[in-house]
Design an enzyme around this catalytic site. Structure first.
Site, short mmCIF file in Angstrom:
data_model
loop_
_atom_site.label_atom_id
_atom_site.label_comp_id
_atom_site.label_asym_id
_atom_site.label_seq_id
_atom_site.Cartn_x
_atom_site.Cartn_y
_atom_site.Cartn_z
N LYS A 79 0.84 -1.20 0.00
CA LYS A 79 0.00 0.00 0.00
C LYS A 79 0.87 1.25 0.00
O LYS A 79 1.91 1.29 0.67
CB LYS A 79 -0.91 -0.03 1.23
CG LYS A 79 -1.97 1.07 1.28
CD LYS A 79 -2.89 0.87 2.48
CE LYS A 79 -3.94 1.97 2.61
NZ LYS A 79 -4.84 1.75 3.76
N SER A 154 -9.66 1.89 2.98
CA SER A 154 -8.79 2.62 2.08
C SER A 154 -7.77 1.73 1.36
O SER A 154 -7.08 2.20 0.45
CB SER A 154 -8.02 3.69 2.88
OG SER A 154 -7.20 3.09 3.88
N SER A 178 -9.92 -0.65 7.20
CA SER A 178 -9.39 -0.43 5.86
C SER A 178 -8.72 -1.63 5.21
O SER A 178 -8.36 -1.58 4.04
CB SER A 178 -8.41 0.75 5.87
OG SER A 178 -9.09 1.95 6.12
#
Length: 492
Positions: A79, A154, A178
């Site tokens: 990420k 996210s 997330s």
């Protein structure tokens, strides 16, 4: 059959058996990314040259017997809020669009030491603020099950990349769901570990008391292997915990006999889609048939989790994002008159609407006259929520419920109503407030063919229990490859 249709552990076995090389695996992953990214947009940065160099290095160590772990030579994605030396780390924000760190996050270093090959950085909601991966400066990520829908957020880029078989596994971060919510939306498995289990050193902070790095993969075995690789005490992180029970793969036993599972009535009320309710309760029955004891109970304070979470998270965000001012690194506005003008213009131009909204909310609840009324009250509520979970875990080994109240919404639907987006975190945020571990596991699809996820929550440092139960359930159903992955990247 593509090598990327294998799980990480399966691919690792083939690499160690010399059936395929680490370089061939990396080349296959990069080819899949080139084919599928025009639709998915799951990556912000792809490091082809770096990945192939890492693969050659990993293969040498495998051949020399220096690397023998389950992830040696296996490609992975990270990420884009975890620092990687010399490689863009943007948090999917304009304000960091030119930022290449001088060091690497400890969790990523731990993966590299295990022989992982890092392909690149995945798309995300800007500064991890969002539940759909639509607030990214680099455009929305699409759900591989249906590109008209969001992948969740996210960590939507990481989950979409795994579901689309661009990589066998990825790292995400979880501040209020997330990892677990996008895993549910994308039909993959995601683990949020106990707070402090994985070092946050090099993770660009959103809410420091809530953030935790964790794995996203196709199955529970892969998640256990990745979590085992990244979990370690780190003196560079003051919240890092020293543990001697991080052999998570030892929990992969198809046995839940005698396990006590609590199902909160509060999680199955108004707002939960009937198809999700049925799928999750059917999964509970499966575990019951395998020998677990399943019982409904009342978990108090659920309705207070969302307001407490957003007050605390936004307060911490307003403090953490103060450093992005155009002075030290990152974007700086081109035209300004003096210092304060530069600050204002840089931050106005560099941050997106959702980030500005949360900074303003956080600054408000921390301001004089409101600190006691909002922030301190939220901290007291957080303590009460932890107390409610403590009481539940005196009776149960784990808690079972939905990961999200709906399946993945269409792109554009959530952003028009931020409050509705915030309420979508109802089942996940309390886990972060209490610092608990949680795992999201696929339990079927709805009438539109979109994945449904079940969440299993454990007491602090009891990851092995949720892994054990998730693995036992997973053994009863085959992994569902999403249509987009099976079509080889053609637009659905």
């Amino acid at each position: 059959m593509s090598l990327m249709s294998l799980t990480a552990v399966e691919l690792g076995k083939k690499i160690r058996a010399r059936e395929v090389s680490a370089v061939e695996a990396a080349q296959e992953a990069l080819a899949q990314i080139r084919k599928k990214e025009p639709v998915i947009n799951g990556f912000v940065t792809v490091d082809e040259e770096g990945a192939l160099a890492q693969a050659r290095e990993a293969q040498k160590k495998i051949d020399a017997g220096e690397l023998s772990g389950p992830l040696a030579g296996v490609p992975a994605a990270v990420k884009d809020n975890m620092c990687t030396e010399g490689l863009l780390t943007t948090c999917s924000s304009k304000i960091l669009s030119n930022f290449a760190p001088t060091y690497t996050a400890q969790a990523v270093l731990n993966l590299r030491q295990a022989g992982a090959v890092i392909l690149g950085k995945t798309n995300m909601d800007e500064f991890a603020m969002g539940s759909t991966t639509e607030t990214s400066y680099y455009g929305a990520t699409k759900n591989p099950w249906n590109p008209a829908h969001v992948p969740g957020g996210s960590s939507g880029g990481s989950c979409a990349a795994v579901a689309a078989e661009e990589c066998p596994y990825a790292l995400g971060s979880d501040t209020g769901g997330s990892i677990r919510q996008p895993s549910a939306f994308c039909g993959v498995v995601g683990i949020k570990p106990t707070y402090g289990t994985v070092s946050r050193y090099g993770l660009i902070a959103y809410g420091s008391s809530l953030d935790q790095i964790g794995p996203v993969a196709k199955d529970v075995t892969d998640c256990a292997a990745v979590l085992e690789a990244i979990s370690a005490h780190d003196p560079k992180d003051s919240t890092s915990v020293r543990r001697d029970d991080t052999d998570f793969m030892s929990a992969l036993t198809d046995d839940v006999a005698g396990m006590k599972i609590g199902v909160p009535r509060d999680y199955f009320g108004e707002g939960l889609e009937p198809e999700i309710k049925d799928a999750v309760l059917n999964a509970a029955k499966v575990l019951e048939e395998k020998g677990a004891s399943v019982e409904e109970f009342d978990l108090s304070l659920v309705e207070y989790a969302i307001p407490a979470y957003y007050v605390i998270a936004c307060a911490e965000a307003s403090s953490n994002l103060e450093r992005f001012d155009g002075i030290k690194y990152g974007y700086r506005t081109a035209e300004y008159e003096e210092l304060h003008s530069m600050y204002k213009k840089t931050r106005s131009e560099g941050f997106g609407a959702e980030v500005k909204r949360r900074i303003m909310l956080g600054s408000f609840v921390l301001s004089s006259g409101y600190y006691d009324a909002y922030y301190l009250k939220a901290l007291r509520t957080k303590a009460l929520i932890k107390k409610a979970f403590d009481a539940a875990f005196e009776r149960y080994d784990l808690i079972l419920g939905p990961a999200a109240p709906t399946t993945a919404p269409e792109i554009g639907k959530s952003l028009s109503d931020p409050i509705k987006m915030y309420l979508g975190d109802i089942y996940t945020v309390s886990v972060n407030l209490a610092g608990l571990p949680g795992i999201s596991v696929p339990v079927g699809t709805d009438k539109n063919g979109l994945p449904i996820g079940m969440q299993l929550i454990g007491d602090c440092f009891q990851e092995k229990k949720i892994i054990r139960a998730a693995y036992a359930y997973e053994r009863t159903r085959a992994y569902q490859h999403c249509p987009f992955a099976e079509e080889g990247g053609r637009k659905a």
